[in-house]
Design a protein around this motif. Structure first.
Motif, PDB file in Angstrom:
ATOM      1  N   ARG A 264     -58.063  23.910 -14.369  1.00  0.00           N
ATOM      2  CA  ARG A 264     -59.387  23.711 -13.329  1.00  0.00           C
ATOM      3  C   ARG A 264     -59.045  24.375 -12.148  1.00  0.00           C
ATOM      4  N   LEU A 265     -58.119  24.181 -11.488  1.00  0.00           N
ATOM      5  CA  LEU A 265     -57.820  24.897 -10.239  1.00  0.00           C
ATOM      6  C   LEU A 265     -57.631  26.169 -10.247  1.00  0.00           C
ATOM      7  N   VAL A 266     -57.023  26.798 -11.444  1.00  0.00           N
ATOM      8  CA  VAL A 266     -57.072  28.333 -11.629  1.00  0.00           C
ATOM      9  C   VAL A 266     -58.115  28.909 -11.715  1.00  0.00           C
ATOM     10  N   TRP A 267     -59.162  28.258 -12.816  1.00  0.00           N
ATOM     11  CA  TRP A 267     -60.432  28.849 -12.756  1.00  0.00           C
ATOM     12  C   TRP A 267     -61.053  28.660 -11.605  1.00  0.00           C
ATOM     13  N   PHE A 268     -61.161  27.761 -10.702  1.00  0.00           N
ATOM     14  CA  PHE A 268     -61.858  27.801  -9.456  1.00  0.00           C
ATOM     15  C   PHE A 268     -61.181  28.785  -8.594  1.00  0.00           C
ATOM     16  N   ALA A 269     -60.010  28.978  -8.382  1.00  0.00           N
ATOM     17  CA  ALA A 269     -59.428  29.777  -7.600  1.00  0.00           C
ATOM     18  C   ALA A 269     -59.901  31.559  -7.934  1.00  0.00           C
ATOM     19  N   ALA A 270     -59.962  31.491  -9.126  1.00  0.00           N
ATOM     20  CA  ALA A 270     -60.588  32.868  -9.555  1.00  0.00           C
ATOM     21  C   ALA A 270     -61.992  33.039  -9.342  1.00  0.00           C
ATOM     22  N   ALA A 271     -62.781  32.188  -9.600  1.00  0.00           N
ATOM     23  CA  ALA A 271     -64.069  32.072  -9.186  1.00  0.00           C
ATOM     24  C   ALA A 271     -64.207  32.272  -7.470  1.00  0.00           C
ATOM     25  N   TRP A 272     -63.429  31.556  -6.782  1.00  0.00           N
ATOM     26  CA  TRP A 272     -63.488  31.637  -5.263  1.00  0.00           C
ATOM     27  C   TRP A 272     -63.106  33.278  -4.898  1.00  0.00           C
ATOM     28  N   LEU A 273     -61.937  33.776  -5.437  1.00  0.00           N
ATOM     29  CA  LEU A 273     -61.560  35.059  -5.113  1.00  0.00           C
ATOM     30  C   LEU A 273     -62.689  36.054  -5.539  1.00  0.00           C
ATOM     31  N   THR A 274     -63.372  35.816  -6.374  1.00  0.00           N
ATOM     32  CA  THR A 274     -64.380  36.831  -6.993  1.00  0.00           C
ATOM     33  C   THR A 274     -65.673  36.868  -6.112  1.00  0.00           C
ATOM     34  N   LEU A 275     -65.977  35.492  -5.629  1.00  0.00           N
ATOM     35  CA  LEU A 275     -67.091  35.211  -4.636  1.00  0.00           C
ATOM     36  C   LEU A 275     -66.719  35.956  -3.479  1.00  0.00           C
ATOM     37  N   GLU A 276     -65.356  35.772  -2.947  1.00  0.00           N
ATOM     38  CA  GLU A 276     -65.053  36.134  -1.628  1.00  0.00           C
ATOM     39  C   GLU A 276     -65.347  37.594  -1.520  1.00  0.00           C
ATOM     40  N   SER A 277     -64.766  38.281  -2.542  1.00  0.00           N
ATOM     41  CA  SER A 277     -64.900  39.850  -2.852  1.00  0.00           C
ATOM     42  C   SER A 277     -66.044  40.396  -2.798  1.00  0.00           C
ATOM     43  N   MET A 278     -67.144  39.744  -3.539  1.00  0.00           N
ATOM     44  CA  MET A 278     -68.456  39.818  -3.559  1.00  0.00           C
ATOM     45  C   MET A 278     -69.055  39.902  -2.251  1.00  0.00           C
ATOM     46  N   ALA A 279     -68.819  38.695  -1.395  1.00  0.00           N
ATOM     47  CA  ALA A 279     -69.404  38.574   0.049  1.00  0.00           C
ATOM     48  C   ALA A 279     -68.754  39.766   0.829  1.00  0.00           C
ATOM     49  N   LEU A 280     -67.356  40.092   0.802  1.00  0.00           N
ATOM     50  CA  LEU A 280     -67.075  41.044   1.774  1.00  0.00           C
ATOM     51  C   LEU A 280     -67.646  42.360   1.283  1.00  0.00           C
ATOM     52  N   VAL A 281     -67.775  42.818   0.222  1.00  0.00           N
ATOM     53  CA  VAL A 281     -68.865  44.143  -0.189  1.00  0.00           C
ATOM     54  C   VAL A 281     -70.267  43.898   0.359  1.00  0.00           C
ATOM     55  N   ALA A 282     -70.640  42.850   0.303  1.00  0.00           N
ATOM     56  CA  ALA A 282     -72.181  42.706   0.994  1.00  0.00           C
ATOM     57  C   ALA A 282     -72.173  42.751   2.407  1.00  0.00           C
ATOM     58  N   CYS A 283     -70.920  42.175   2.965  1.00  0.00           N
ATOM     59  CA  CYS A 283     -70.945  42.459   4.453  1.00  0.00           C
ATOM     60  C   CYS A 283     -70.794  43.551   4.797  1.00  0.00           C
ATOM     61  N   LEU A 284     -70.012  44.567   3.995  1.00  0.00           N
ATOM     62  CA  LEU A 284     -69.932  46.023   4.420  1.00  0.00           C
ATOM     63  C   LEU A 284     -71.258  46.617   4.398  1.00  0.00           C
ATOM     64  N   GLY A 285     -72.043  46.358   3.339  1.00  0.00           N
ATOM     65  CA  GLY A 285     -73.268  46.854   3.246  1.00  0.00           C
ATOM     66  C   GLY A 285     -74.334  46.485   4.262  1.00  0.00           C
ATOM     67  N   LEU A 286     -74.099  45.226   4.653  1.00  0.00           N
ATOM     68  CA  LEU A 286     -75.009  44.730   5.779  1.00  0.00           C
ATOM     69  C   LEU A 286     -74.656  45.470   7.147  1.00  0.00           C
ATOM     70  N   TRP A 287     -73.359  45.673   7.248  1.00  0.00           N
ATOM     71  CA  TRP A 287     -72.740  46.457   8.390  1.00  0.00           C
ATOM     72  C   TRP A 287     -73.479  47.950   8.468  1.00  0.00           C
ATOM     73  N   VAL A 288     -73.425  48.731   7.274  1.00  0.00           N
ATOM     74  CA  VAL A 288     -73.983  50.126   7.096  1.00  0.00           C
ATOM     75  C   VAL A 288     -75.439  49.985   7.534  1.00  0.00           C
ATOM     76  N   ALA A 289     -76.074  49.071   6.704  1.00  0.00           N
ATOM     77  CA  ALA A 289     -77.701  49.081   6.999  1.00  0.00           C
ATOM     78  C   ALA A 289     -78.010  48.621   8.386  1.00  0.00           C
ATOM     79  N   GLY A 290     -77.307  47.950   9.104  1.00  0.00           N
ATOM     80  CA  GLY A 290     -77.205  47.238  10.432  1.00  0.00           C
ATOM     81  C   GLY A 290     -77.127  48.698  11.492  1.00  0.00           C
ATOM     82  N   GLY A 291     -77.049  49.899  10.924  1.00  0.00           N
ATOM     83  CA  GLY A 291     -76.582  51.086  11.951  1.00  0.00           C
ATOM     84  C   GLY A 291     -75.154  50.931  12.512  1.00  0.00           C
ATOM     85  N   PHE A 292     -74.316  50.703  11.303  1.00  0.00           N
ATOM     86  CA  PHE A 292     -73.000  50.512  11.196  1.00  0.00           C
ATOM     87  C   PHE A 292     -72.476  49.608  12.658  1.00  0.00           C
ATOM     88  N   GLY A 293     -73.120  48.351  12.471  1.00  0.00           N
ATOM     89  CA  GLY A 293     -72.809  47.240  13.219  1.00  0.00           C
ATOM     90  C   GLY A 293     -73.677  47.272  14.666  1.00  0.00           C
TER      91      GLY A 293
END
Length: 344
Positions: free
Chosen positions: A50-79
């Motif tokens: 269960r801990l391994v499954w949750f760690a994998a889910a957490w890392l996946t969501l972290e990566s998706m959030a970081l990609v979204a942050c990059l998109g928001l940074w670009v959409a926000g006039g590169f910060g």
């Protein structure tokens, strides 16, 4: 000492994405390893998968959030436009999405359930929701409970949390990026109290009707050693009454009043919400999770609202009032806390 922000962005954020790819590709191997490592445990206690499954889910969501942050940074006039209201709302929406997915994963993998005892939905109570800012004073009981508190403020109550956090949490890349773009504060470990109070004053002074300033008056997770240290500190300062009241509390550390009082002084129109919760109190480290994670993670919570007009006006009355509520929370925890899980 944390690495500079530019290095955290260039090294830690890409590293999380690489780790996510590696973790997903090698997931079957990790599942075999933890299964073998937990064979000596009774079947109901084999929690490694269960801990391994949750760690994998957490890392996946972290990566998706970081990609979204990059998109928001670009959409926000590169910060350049990240400080604007519409960009702030997009970042709050991203946190809401991230925490709701983490919460959903915890429900599926750990059987998490959360039972919240709210004030009665009277006309007065409903009229105060999202019509004035709130100062949330919560017990401190580990990162899991803190994440759930923020999740409920965002997703259930429609609030925009503002939090003063330890600077070390910036080693989590998605937390580092998103939280630093919003009205929050990271404080280094050895920051003087005056510096922390300055940050609380900054965050509280311009809150709107749907903002919530979150403060943990204990200043850290409860342990018997910290409890004794807090009591001795009060005695050394000559605060005999506060020390005696702290000794009567078995599940909480003595609250530090200055942060709460500073927030109230900086935003006198805010209601104050006290939050009690219990269920994951003993699960702070990875070792705790490995040894004591229950088959079903059950959390109980309760909160009380104090109207701004009912908050005491002078400092001494506010300190006494804060201890009154802390004693009420301690009694509630004693009544609702589950039996400690056996170590295996």
């Amino acid at each position: 000492m944390l690495p500079p922000r530019i290095l955290r962005r260039l090294i830690l954020a890409p590293l999380v994405i690489v780790l996510t790819v590696v973790a997903v590709v090698t997931l079957p191997i990790w599942l075999l390893v933890v299964t073998a490592a937990s064979l000596r445990l009774p079947p109901p206690q084999r929690r490694g998968t269960r801990l391994v499954w949750f760690a994998a889910a957490w890392l996946t969501l972290e990566s998706m959030a970081l990609v979204a942050c990059l998109g928001l940074w670009v959409a926000g006039g590169f910060g350049g436009r990240l400080h604007r209201d519409e960009q702030q709302e997009r970042h709050y929406a991203l946190i809401r999405w991230f925490l709701s997915r983490v919460y959903g994963a915890a429900v599926r993998i750990f059987g998490l359930s959360v039972e919240v005892d709210e004030p009665a939905r009277t006309a007065d109570e409903l009229s105060r929701r999202l019509t004035r800012p709130v100062i949330v004073l919560s017990r401190h009981a580990g990162p899991g409970d803190s994440f759930l508190l923020v999740h409920h403020l965002l997703s259930v109550y429609g609030r925009r949390p503002r939090i003063v956090m330890k600077a070390i949490l910036q080693l989590d890349p998605s937390l580092d990026v998103v939280i630093n773009r919003l009205p929050n504060a990271f404080v280094p470990r050895r920051t003087a109290e005056s510096g922390i109070l300055t940050e609380i004053r900054r965050l509280a002074s311009d809150m709107d009707a749907d903002d919530a300033l979150v403060i943990f008056p204990e200043g850290g997770n409860f342990t018997p050693r910290r409890r004794l240290r807090a009591i001795l500190h009060l005695e050394r300062k000559g605060l005999a009454e506060e020390a005696a009241r702290a000794r009567r509390m078995e599940h909480l550390l003595a609250p530090h009043p200055n942060g709460a009082i500073t927030a109230i002084e900086s935003c006198p129109q805010a209601d104050v919400v006290f939050v009690a919760h219990t269920g994951l109190d003993d699960l702070v480290t990875l070792g705790d999770l490995w040894r004591r994670l229950p088959m079903r993670a059950e959390i109980k919570a309760r909160w009380w609202r104090v109207r701004a007009a009912d908050v005491p006006r002078d400092r001494e009355s506010r300190i006494h009032w804060l201890f009154d509520h802390w004693e009420e929370i301690d009694a509630w925890i004693a009544k609702n806390r589950p039996a400690p899980a056996a170590k295996t």
